[in-house]
Design an enzyme around this catalytic site. Structure first.
Site, PDB file in Angstrom:
ATOM      1  CG  ASP A  36      -0.204   0.098   2.513  1.00  0.00           C
ATOM      2  OD1 ASP A  36      -0.772   0.457   3.637  1.00  0.00           O
ATOM      3  OD2 ASP A  36       0.719  -0.276   2.581  1.00  0.00           O
TER       4      ASP A  36
ATOM      5  CG  ASP B 135       3.987   0.119   1.543  1.00  0.00           C
ATOM      6  OD1 ASP B 135       3.727   0.732   2.348  1.00  0.00           O
ATOM      7  OD2 ASP B 135       3.622  -1.025   1.601  1.00  0.00           O
TER       8      ASP B 135
ATOM      9  CG  ASN C 245       0.539   3.554   4.115  1.00  0.00           C
ATOM     10  OD1 ASN C 245       0.361   3.360   5.320  1.00  0.00           O
ATOM     11  ND2 ASN C 245       1.458   2.641   3.836  1.00  0.00           N
TER      12      ASN C 245
ATOM     13  CB  THR D 259       4.639  -4.093   2.776  1.00  0.00           C
ATOM     14  OG1 THR D 259       4.310  -3.828   1.549  1.00  0.00           O
ATOM     15  CG2 THR D 259       6.030  -5.236   2.553  1.00  0.00           C
TER      16      THR D 259
ATOM     17  CG  PHE E 208      -2.140   1.116   9.584  1.00  0.00           C
ATOM     18  CD1 PHE E 208      -1.921   0.868   8.155  1.00  0.00           C
ATOM     19  CD2 PHE E 208      -3.020   2.252   9.818  1.00  0.00           C
ATOM     20  CE1 PHE E 208      -2.532   1.462   7.160  1.00  0.00           C
ATOM     21  CE2 PHE E 208      -3.804   2.584   8.706  1.00  0.00           C
ATOM     22  CZ  PHE E 208      -3.746   2.436   7.552  1.00  0.00           C
ATOM     23  CG  ASN E 209       0.266  -3.217   7.344  1.00  0.00           C
ATOM     24  OD1 ASN E 209      -0.107  -1.886   6.911  1.00  0.00           O
ATOM     25  ND2 ASN E 209       1.576  -3.621   7.303  1.00  0.00           N
TER      26      ASN E 209
ATOM     27  CD  GLN F 142       6.738   6.868  11.552  1.00  0.00           C
ATOM     28  OE1 GLN F 142       6.385   6.686  12.549  1.00  0.00           O
ATOM     29  NE2 GLN F 142       6.264   6.148  10.774  1.00  0.00           N
TER      30      GLN F 142
ATOM     31  CG  HIS G 118       7.009   0.084   9.699  1.00  0.00           C
ATOM     32  ND1 HIS G 118       6.972  -0.419  11.210  1.00  0.00           N
ATOM     33  CD2 HIS G 118       6.620   1.308   9.347  1.00  0.00           C
ATOM     34  CE1 HIS G 118       6.612   0.810  11.684  1.00  0.00           C
ATOM     35  NE2 HIS G 118       6.249   1.785  10.843  1.00  0.00           N
ATOM     36  CG  ASP G 119       6.050  -1.698   4.454  1.00  0.00           C
ATOM     37  OD1 ASP G 119       5.421  -0.830   3.911  1.00  0.00           O
ATOM     38  OD2 ASP G 119       5.498  -2.310   5.659  1.00  0.00           O
TER      39      ASP G 119
HETATM   40  O1  RIB Z   1       2.262  -0.148  10.741  1.00  0.00           O
HETATM   41  C1  RIB Z   1       3.088  -0.056   9.897  1.00  0.00           C
HETATM   42  C2  RIB Z   1       2.614  -0.506   8.562  1.00  0.00           C
HETATM   43  O2  RIB Z   1       1.436   0.170   8.147  1.00  0.00           O
HETATM   44  C3  RIB Z   1       3.778  -0.266   7.290  1.00  0.00           C
HETATM   45  O3  RIB Z   1       3.254  -1.283   6.322  1.00  0.00           O
HETATM   46  C4  RIB Z   1       3.008   0.966   6.838  1.00  0.00           C
HETATM   47  O4  RIB Z   1       3.381   1.204   5.193  1.00  0.00           O
HETATM   48  C5  RIB Z   1       1.557   0.937   6.770  1.00  0.00           C
HETATM   49  O5  RIB Z   1       1.163   0.063   5.905  1.00  0.00           O
HETATM   50 CA    CA Z   2       2.738  -0.658   4.156  1.00  0.00          CA
END
Ligand code: RIB
Ligand code: CA
Length: 307
Positions: free
Chosen positions: A11, A16, A40, A122, A163-164, A225, A237-238
């Site tokens: 996303d 990503d 996102n 991701t 979140f994901n 952030q 993260h991704d």
């Molecule tokens: O929580 C972080 C995740 O949520 C990452 O994949 C970020 O891109 C969002 O999708």
């Molecule tokens: Ca992501």
């Protein structure tokens, strides 16, 4: 060397975007398709961002639009981190690349009917959940799913949920109960791999086409952030999913039971990771517990230098 054929379900999204550029730079990886999630940002925006990235990186990779909304719950977006475009920080040149005609689930089903792939996820897991529900037979051709999502500890969108997973807990439940080999890279690890302004400046000095994109995107990602979480760096993260495929030795994992909370209570979307096997439930996921942070950023820099 046999390349690992992957389909990246994402996303984009700043982190990503880095996962896409790593997947296309590693010799060990054959990036075969991008399937797009809303997450996102709304699907139209994440799809446009993916097309812009594929065009900028001159990738010959099909991009397929995914499900516009989660399987059960209402859709979520994250402009406070990724901005109104979903990839704030860089003005791309005019876009001519288009998505393929198939939607993401159809493309996944067609590809997985013909060949085996690793799915790297991701973003929210809606596309994968819908795929496994509609076409369970394709499981046999999914070698494994490596996903960024969840956490052993706290969340980042509620106290309990990452979140994901939070975006589509029901889809995540389908994935974690599918019987497919799942590796989960959650916040416990990704909140250690913080890209700081210092690292970003080092990458700017690589001074090539990709660092020219990476630097301004990460500048915005770091600023947002800081505003939202007060972090002195942005959790990258991704890309950890891609680095994990090529350098698993810099990560520490533990096989355990992970159950997704699909109740509608305050822990909705939580990944309950039973790392001490309290409940004696069937183990179903390799959960990443730790990472060599310096080695991780060496990988990021080396991939960018290859362009
Ligand atoms: O929580 C972080 C995740 O949520 C990452 O994949 C970020 O891109 C969002 O999708
Ligand atoms: Ca992501």
């Amino acid at each position: 060397m046999k390349k690992r054929k992957i389909i990246l379900d994402c996303d984009p999204g700043h982190d990503d975007a880095v996962a896409i550029l790593l997947a296309s730079s590693y010799e060990e990886i054959d990036l075969c398709a991008l399937t797009i999630e809303s997450g996102n940002q709304a699907l139209e925006k994440t799809s446009r961002n993916a097309l812009n990235l594929v065009q900028y990186l001159s990738l010959d990779v099909p991009v397929a639009k995914g499900e516009a909304k989660p399987m059960v719950r209402d859709a979520q977006i994250c402009p406070e981190i990724h901005g109104e475009s979903g990839l704030d920080g860089y003005e791309f040149p005019p876009l001519y690349k288009k998505c393929v005609k198939q939607d993401a689930v159809t493309l996944l089903k067609e590809m997985l009917t013909k060949d085996e792939y690793t799915i790297v996820a991701t973003g929210p897991l809606t596309n994968i959940g819908v795929l496994l529900k509609k076409y369970p037979e394709v499981k046999n051709n999914i070698t494994e799913i490596v996903l960024m999502g969840g956490s052993i500890g706290f969340g980042n969108v509620t106290p309990a949920a990452e979140f994901n997973i939070f975006c589509d807990p029901e889809a995540a439940d389908i994935v974690f109960t599918s019987g497919i080999k799942v590796t989960m890279i959650g916040l416990d690890v990704t909140r250690k791999i913080l890209i700081t302004n210092k690292i970003n400046e080092e990458i700017k000095n690589i001074n090539n086409k990709v660092s020219a994109l990476f630097y301004p995107l990460m500048k915005v990602f770091i600023e947002n952030q800081k505003k939202v979480f007060g972090f002195d760096g942005a959790p990258l993260h991704d890309p950890a999913t891609i680095v994990y495929l090529v350098k698993p030795e810099i990560f520490k994992t533990k096989f355990m039971n992970v159950t997704i909370d699909v109740s509608k209570g305050p822990s909705y979307g939580r990944t309950n990771c039973d790392q001490f096997d309290y409940l004696k439930l069937k183990k179903n996921a390799f959960v990443v517990l730790d990472v060599d942070v310096d080695a991780y950023f060496e990988e990021i820099k080396n991939c960018i230098k290859k362009y």
